[in-house]
Structure formats: structure tokens, C-alpha cells
Design an enzyme around this catalytic site. Structure first.
Site, PDB file in Angstrom:
ATOM      1  N   GLY A 183     -43.391 -44.567 -55.085  1.00  0.00           N
ATOM      2  CA  GLY A 183     -43.064 -45.817 -54.390  1.00  0.00           C
ATOM      3  C   GLY A 183     -41.599 -45.871 -54.013  1.00  0.00           C
ATOM      4  O   GLY A 183     -40.948 -44.832 -53.837  1.00  0.00           O
ATOM      5  N   SER A 184     -41.070 -47.067 -53.912  1.00  0.00           N
ATOM      6  CA  SER A 184     -39.712 -47.243 -53.397  1.00  0.00           C
ATOM      7  C   SER A 184     -38.661 -47.017 -54.494  1.00  0.00           C
ATOM      8  O   SER A 184     -38.944 -47.185 -55.682  1.00  0.00           O
ATOM      9  CB  SER A 184     -39.561 -48.666 -52.846  1.00  0.00           C
ATOM     10  N   GLU A 226     -36.188 -48.912 -55.315  1.00  0.00           N
ATOM     11  CA  GLU A 226     -35.887 -50.146 -56.040  1.00  0.00           C
ATOM     12  C   GLU A 226     -36.881 -50.337 -57.193  1.00  0.00           C
ATOM     13  O   GLU A 226     -36.495 -50.576 -58.338  1.00  0.00           O
ATOM     14  CB  GLU A 226     -35.954 -51.372 -55.113  1.00  0.00           C
ATOM     15  N   GLY A 264     -38.894 -48.050 -58.380  1.00  0.00           N
ATOM     16  CA  GLY A 264     -38.816 -46.876 -59.249  1.00  0.00           C
ATOM     17  C   GLY A 264     -37.753 -47.045 -60.323  1.00  0.00           C
ATOM     18  O   GLY A 264     -37.968 -46.690 -61.488  1.00  0.00           O
ATOM     19  N   GLU A 279     -41.492 -40.340 -57.695  1.00  0.00           N
ATOM     20  CA  GLU A 279     -41.636 -39.803 -56.328  1.00  0.00           C
ATOM     21  C   GLU A 279     -41.283 -40.958 -55.393  1.00  0.00           C
ATOM     22  O   GLU A 279     -42.100 -41.857 -55.169  1.00  0.00           O
ATOM     23  CB  GLU A 279     -43.080 -39.336 -56.083  1.00  0.00           C
ATOM     24  N   CYS A 332     -43.143 -40.832 -46.780  1.00  0.00           N
ATOM     25  CA  CYS A 332     -41.899 -40.630 -47.528  1.00  0.00           C
ATOM     26  C   CYS A 332     -41.076 -39.499 -46.926  1.00  0.00           C
ATOM     27  O   CYS A 332     -39.856 -39.531 -46.976  1.00  0.00           O
ATOM     28  CB  CYS A 332     -42.200 -40.376 -48.993  1.00  0.00           C
TER      29      CYS A 332
HETATM   30  P1  NAD Z   1     -43.193 -50.291 -53.910  1.00  0.00           P
HETATM   31  O1  NAD Z   1     -42.121 -49.693 -54.728  1.00  0.00           O
HETATM   32  O2  NAD Z   1     -43.022 -51.650 -53.368  1.00  0.00           O
HETATM   33  O3  NAD Z   1     -44.560 -50.327 -54.733  1.00  0.00           O
HETATM   34  C1  NAD Z   1     -45.104 -49.155 -55.307  1.00  0.00           C
HETATM   35  C2  NAD Z   1     -46.001 -49.542 -56.458  1.00  0.00           C
HETATM   36  O4  NAD Z   1     -45.215 -50.132 -57.489  1.00  0.00           O
HETATM   37  C3  NAD Z   1     -47.084 -50.572 -56.107  1.00  0.00           C
HETATM   38  O5  NAD Z   1     -48.279 -50.197 -56.742  1.00  0.00           O
HETATM   39  C4  NAD Z   1     -46.524 -51.848 -56.710  1.00  0.00           C
HETATM   40  O6  NAD Z   1     -47.511 -52.790 -57.059  1.00  0.00           O
HETATM   41  C5  NAD Z   1     -45.873 -51.281 -57.973  1.00  0.00           C
HETATM   42  N1  NAD Z   1     -44.892 -52.157 -58.609  1.00  0.00           N
HETATM   43  C6  NAD Z   1     -44.102 -53.097 -58.052  1.00  0.00           C
HETATM   44  N2  NAD Z   1     -43.333 -53.676 -58.991  1.00  0.00           N
HETATM   45  C7  NAD Z   1     -43.643 -53.094 -60.171  1.00  0.00           C
HETATM   46  C8  NAD Z   1     -43.202 -53.269 -61.504  1.00  0.00           C
HETATM   47  N3  NAD Z   1     -42.266 -54.174 -61.821  1.00  0.00           N
HETATM   48  N4  NAD Z   1     -43.751 -52.505 -62.470  1.00  0.00           N
HETATM   49  C9  NAD Z   1     -44.693 -51.580 -62.173  1.00  0.00           C
HETATM   50  N5  NAD Z   1     -45.158 -51.368 -60.922  1.00  0.00           N
HETATM   51  C10 NAD Z   1     -44.628 -52.112 -59.923  1.00  0.00           C
HETATM   52  O7  NAD Z   1     -43.483 -49.236 -52.743  1.00  0.00           O
HETATM   53  P2  NAD Z   1     -44.444 -49.418 -51.496  1.00  0.00           P
HETATM   54  O8  NAD Z   1     -43.809 -50.377 -50.544  1.00  0.00           O
HETATM   55  O9  NAD Z   1     -45.833 -49.660 -51.975  1.00  0.00           O
HETATM   56  O10 NAD Z   1     -44.436 -47.939 -50.886  1.00  0.00           O
HETATM   57  C11 NAD Z   1     -43.484 -47.466 -49.984  1.00  0.00           C
HETATM   58  C12 NAD Z   1     -42.476 -46.578 -50.692  1.00  0.00           C
HETATM   59  O11 NAD Z   1     -43.142 -45.498 -51.351  1.00  0.00           O
HETATM   60  C13 NAD Z   1     -41.500 -45.924 -49.733  1.00  0.00           C
HETATM   61  O12 NAD Z   1     -40.205 -45.986 -50.270  1.00  0.00           O
HETATM   62  C14 NAD Z   1     -41.984 -44.473 -49.675  1.00  0.00           C
HETATM   63  O13 NAD Z   1     -40.998 -43.550 -49.303  1.00  0.00           O
HETATM   64  C15 NAD Z   1     -42.461 -44.274 -51.072  1.00  0.00           C
HETATM   65  N6  NAD Z   1     -43.396 -43.146 -51.170  1.00  0.00           N
HETATM   66  C16 NAD Z   1     -42.969 -42.000 -51.783  1.00  0.00           C
HETATM   67  C17 NAD Z   1     -43.799 -40.892 -51.846  1.00  0.00           C
HETATM   68  C18 NAD Z   1     -43.335 -39.608 -52.480  1.00  0.00           C
HETATM   69  O14 NAD Z   1     -44.175 -38.778 -52.809  1.00  0.00           O
HETATM   70  N7  NAD Z   1     -42.032 -39.399 -52.658  1.00  0.00           N
HETATM   71  C19 NAD Z   1     -45.091 -40.956 -51.312  1.00  0.00           C
HETATM   72  C20 NAD Z   1     -45.493 -42.143 -50.701  1.00  0.00           C
HETATM   73  C21 NAD Z   1     -44.637 -43.242 -50.642  1.00  0.00           C
END
Ligand code: NAD
Length: 514
Positions: free
Chosen positions: A254-255, A257, A259, A276, A310
Site C-alpha cells: 500500500g501507500s 503513509e 506503511g 511493498e 506502483c
Molecule cells: P493505502 O495505504 O491507503 O491502503 C492499503 C491497505 O492498508 C488497505 O487495505 C487499507 O485498508 C489498509 N490500512 C489503512 N490504514 C491501516 C491501518 N491503520 N492499519 C492497517 N491497515 C491499514 O493504499 P491504497 O490507496 O489502497 O493503495 C495505493 C498504494 O499502494 C500506492 O501507494 C501504491 O503504489 C501502493 N502499491 C504498492 C505495490 C507494491 O508492490 N509496491 C503494489 C500495489 C500498490
């Protein structure tokens, strides 16, 4: 009979909901997202979450957050099931079940792709490719299940010293909305191949295909409760699962922030994590490159998936002598890309996946315009949906906000460079380290760039080629740890070192081990 615009729209919405419900029924699910724990579909008791169709902007359904209680139940369930999976079954038998899961996924490409296309807004043909890749992931790691073994180490003391690769126990996986079933399969397959139990929390905005994947896996023979899916919010069920005593590692996609927050919560409980995260990858084109190939590569790098990738090539670094012709070619190319209904076979780019992301992408384009960018975009306008047309931002430097921050939309910042040294400096001048590419006919230069650009994945005269057998991951704000290939097997296991003393008398003395 003539239908009014409103009636036509309502009918189209009804057709989409019907298609979604039929696809969900075809994989054994009801019409509303539910968590899957110990083989049972269950409703949470938390706040209401709304799923919206990004193509019509209409509400598809609402469902309750899994919340804390289901998270605790899921972790305890995975802990019990993991014992049977790791100890009560041969590794070869685990591999056979994973082969059966792979076949079950392939047999359900159509409904899985339809669900993903409607809820995530991804073009149906991209969804089919991603679902097929998930099947490939299970087949690949099925092969590893009975081939992961330790080593015998020639220690100087003469002991027989050998290592065993042990599963960690229960791993908690968190995935994003941009590639829901893909990232789910990507992490579940290596985790179970190595003997772990799993709790996975997909994005609350796109949870259904992950539940469907696990349901199909259970129907194909996966022991119930080994993999449990939480449909809900990060701060509630997500954080409860991170803190649960049974969870031994957290794998987050995920993002940056979120992460950071996830890794902080995990490390406070002394749990390791894999992150990731996002990227701001440089796609570098030299003047000796095949410019047509480079242009096609640049389009695929940033516009496919509406840039919600990503590894998107969101910074296009171009040698100054070919900057103008390449941008012209890119503009012509982007005018021929077909935007439209994700369910339409001809669609190449669907809408942005959700309202929050749409606001972010359009806000970043507005910020670029305010900063003086020449905004090159298509003028065609979709009647509805969170559409952003392919866009090139020209005339900004690498210090601009759009060159430094992840946009996660079909928007590329084009920047000219003078020479190799400047290209490397620009490529590395962000807080990310995920991916990158170079287009050049000079083999030596290609290798110099591969060596000098900070990236976990680097392409030469190519972009976005990835495979489950090859390691993937980043550094800095792009995260740490590796997924895919044998690296993932290491992430999901730990080494136990076993010492056997075969000397006639025990060689134990004080000071032998500090
Ligand atoms: P996000 O960080 O908003 O959310 C990702 C996940 O985290 C979701 O399931 C969300 O519900 C969960 N989450 C949110 N707050 C949390 C907390 N406090 N505790 C535990 N889990 C929590 O990201 P997004 O908007 O869903 O996805 C887009 C991001 O993901 C982009 O930055 C993209 O680059 C990244 N991404 C990375 C890869 C990689 O392999 N490097 C692959 C796909 C997407």
C-alpha cells in the site's frame, strides 16, 4: 420505444448489479461482501462501508466493517489451522492442494474478472490477465512446497550442523485497491507453500475477489481456517490483527503513509514487516534508442491501469535532443487509447478506481497547472465515471510536486536531460526506490544505468515485465523486504540451526558459547 436518459442509466446500473451478483454467486458468495473465517462467511459489526461503481458513480452496496472481534477470531482460527497444515500433512500434499487451487482459479477467470472490473474499475481484459497470473502464482509456489530444505554447514567444531526452514506461524497480510486479487494471490501463495497460516485484509474498497479466491481455494481442498479474510477498515480490524499475539509477521502492500503506521505498530510488538509501497519511477530515454519502441513503452508504463500501478513510469526523463519529437509522438499515441466501460472488451483504460483517488489525481494536475506546467491532455469527455484522460506534464523540473510525489493516475511528468550523469542524478533524486527503465541501443550504457539507478526492479528497453519467479520490492519510501521468487520463501520462513555432537564425550564447557 424511446427510453429517457435517466431510464437508460438506471437500466444500465441494474444490468451491472445483476452481472456483479451473478459473478459473486458463481464463486459461492452472496450479494454483499462478507469476511471469510474458518470457512464461514460472516458479517462484521462495525461501521458501514460503501462500495461505489467507479464507472457509474452509483452505490453498489454497503456492508459492515469486520471490526475488532472478527479480527481476533480470524487470527485465533489461523493459528489452530496452521498447526495441522504445517505438521499434519506432507509438503508434497500441500503442493498438490496448491496445484488444485491454481486449476480452480483458472476455471473461474470469467466471474473473478467481472467482479474485479465492476468494483475496481479495471478493464476486463487486464483483469483476466491478473487472474491468470494468480493461478500461475499458486502453481509456481506449489512446486516449491516440497523443495524448500535447509543446509548442512561444515562448522569447525566437527558437530553435525544443519538448518531447517520453518514457517513463521500466522502472517497478517494487508493489500491495496489497485490490484486486489493479484496482490492477494501474490502474498497468500508463498505464505501457505511455506507452511504458514494467513489472515488477509484486502482494501475495504475492493474486498470481494480476495474472499472469492479463498473460497475457491477451500472448495479445492485448502483446509478451512488456514487462510481467513477480513473485509473491513485498517484502523479497526487491521490494527487489531497486527497486535494479535498469534501474528508473527505483517506483510503490507500500500501507500508509504499507511506503511509507516503499520510497521510502527508491528515493531512496537517486536514483529517484523515487509513493506511493498509506492514509487516515482524514472523511465529514461536516450537519443540512441528506438524512439517508437520507447514511446510505446512510455505509454504502457504510465497509462495502462490508468496509472494506478506502483511501478508506473511516472517520470519520463528524455534526452534533450529528442524531447520534443518524443512528446509529440506520445501525444498522438495517447489520443488513440480507448477509455471506457471496464466491462467493454475494447476498453484499454477504465476510470480511476474510487472517488478519493480521483480527487487526488485531479488535484495533482491542478497543482501542476498552477506551478506553470504545460498540461497536454485529451479533450474528450466521458459522460460519467471517475475518468482522467492520459496526461503529460511538460515544462516542470524534477523538484516539482508532481515529480516528487506519487500521483497514481495516468499522468506523467516529462523532464529533459543533457547526459548520462544528469539522467542518473535525476532518476535518483526522489524519496523512492521501486523501479526504473532505460531505452538505449548502447549495451554498456544500459548496464551502467541498471547499476546506477536506485530501484528494486529495472528494465532495459522494456517496462513492467514482472514474474512470480523474480524478486520484487523497493527501498526508502518504496518499502523493504522482497516478494516473489525464492526471496518470498525466505521472507515467510526462518532458519533453525540444529547442532549434533557425535564426539564420544560431550564437548560442553563453560565459555563454550557466550
Ligand atoms: P493505502 O495505504 O491507503 O491502503 C492499503 C491497505 O492498508 C488497505 O487495505 C487499507 O485498508 C489498509 N490500512 C489503512 N490504514 C491501516 C491501518 N491503520 N492499519 C492497517 N491497515 C491499514 O493504499 P491504497 O490507496 O489502497 O493503495 C495505493 C498504494 O499502494 C500506492 O501507494 C501504491 O503504489 C501502493 N502499491 C504498492 C505495490 C507494491 O508492490 N509496491 C503494489 C500495489 C500498490
Amino acid at each position: 420505444m424511446q427510453l429517457s436518459g435517466i431510464t437508460r442509466k438506471a437500466r444500465r446500473m441494474d444490468d451491472r448489479k445483476k452481472a456483479l451478483h451473478e459473478a459473486m454467486a458463481a464463486v459461492g458468495l452472496g450479494a454483499v461482501p462478507q469476511s471469510l473465517i474458518n470457512g464461514a462467511l460472516c458479517d462484521g459489526a462495525g461501521a458501514e462501508i460503501t462500495l461505489t461503481d467507479p464507472f457509474t458513480e452509483e452505490v453498489l452496496c454497503t456492508y459492515p466493517d469486520a471490526d475488532v472481534d472478527l479480527a481476533l477470531h480470524a487470527c485465533a482460527t489461523a493459528q489452530t489451522a496452521q498447526q495441522g497444515w504445517a505438521k499434519g500433512m506432507s509438503a508434497a500434499a500441500r503442493g498438490q492442494i496448491m496445484q488444485d487451487i491454481s486449476r480452480a482459479v483458472l476455471a473461474h477467470i470469467a466471474p473473478l474478472s467481472t467482479i474485479e472490473a465492476i468494483i475496481a474499475g479495471k478493464p476486463i481484459r487486464d483483469c483476466r490477465v491478473e487472474v491468470a497470473k494468480v493461478a500461475e502464482m499458486f502453481a509456481y509456489y506449489a512446486g516449491w512446497a516440497d523443495k524448500l530444505h535447509g543446509e548442512v554447514i561444515p562448522v569447525p567444531s566437527g558437530h553435525l550442523n544443519y538448518t531447517i526452514r520453518e514457517p513463521l506461524g500466522v502472517v497478517f497480510q494487508i493489500t491495496p485497491w489497485n490490484a486486489p486479487i493479484f496482490t492477494g494471490g501474490w502474498q497468500i501463495a508463498p505464505a501457505i507453500a511455506t507452511g504458514n497460516g494467513v489472515v488477509i485484509k484486502p482494501s475495504e474498497l475492493t474486498p470481494v475477489t480476495t474472499v472469492a479466491l479463498v473460497k475457491l481455494a477451500e472448495d479445492a481442498g485448502l483446509p478451512r481456517g488456514l487462510v481467513n479474510v477480513l473485509c473491513g477498515l485498517g484502523p479497526t480490524c487491521g490494527e487489531a490483527a497486527i497486535k494479535h499475539a498469534a501474528v508473527r509477521k505483517v506483510v503490507f502492500v500500500g501507500s508509504p503513509e499507511t506503511g509507516r503506521r503499520v510497521a510502527t505498530t508491528a515493531s512496537a510488538a517486536l514483529k517484523p514487516s515487509v513493506l511493498e509501497l509506492g514509487g516515482k519511477s524514472a523511465n529514461i530515454v536516450f537519443d540512441d534508442a528506438n524512439i517508437e519502441h520507447a514511446c510505446l513503452g512510455a505509454q504502457a508504463a504510465i497509462f495502462s491501469g490508468a496509472g494506478q500501478s506502483c511501478v508506473a513510469g511516472s517520470r519520463l526523463l528524455v534526452h534533450k535532443s529528442i524531447h520534443a519529437p518524443l512528446i509529440e509522438m506520445l501525444e498522438r499515441g495517447m489520443n488513440s487509447i480507448k477509455l471506457g466501460d471496464p466491462l467493454d472488451e475494447a476498453t484499454e483504460i477504465g476510470p480511476i478506481s474510487n472517488a478519493r483517488q480521483y480527487a487526488h489525481v485531479t488535484g495533482m494536475i491542478a497543482a501542476a497547472r498552477d506551478a506553470g506546467a504545460d498540461v497536454l491532455s485529451r479533450s474528450d469527455h466521458q459522460e460519467q465515471g471517475y475518468f482522467v484522460a492520459p496526461t503529460v506534464l511538460n515544462g516542470l523540473s524534477n523538484t516539482a510536486k508532481t515529480a516528487q510525489e506519487e500521483i497514481f493516475g495516468p499522468v506523467v511528468t516529462a523532464i529533459p536531460f543533457e547526459d548520462e550523469e544528469e539522467a542518473i542524478a535525476l532518476a535518483n533524486d526522489t524519496a523512492f526506490g521501486l523501479a526504473g527503465a532505460v531505452w538505449t541501443a548502447d549495451v554498456g550504457r544500459a548496464h551502467r544505468m541498471a547499476d546506477a539507478v536506485r530501484a528494486g526492479t529495472f528494465w532495459i528497453n522494456s517496462y513492467k515485465a514482472i514474474h512470480v519467479s523474480s524478486p520484487f520490492g523497493g527501498s526508502l519510501n518504496s518499502g523493504f523486504g522482497r516478494s516473489s521468487g525464492t526471496d518470498a520463501l525466505m521472507e515467510y520462513t526462518s532458519a533453525k540451526s540444529v547442532w549434533l555432537d557425535s564426539a564420544p564425550k560431550p564437548r560442553i564447557a563453560f565459555g563454550y558459547v557466550s
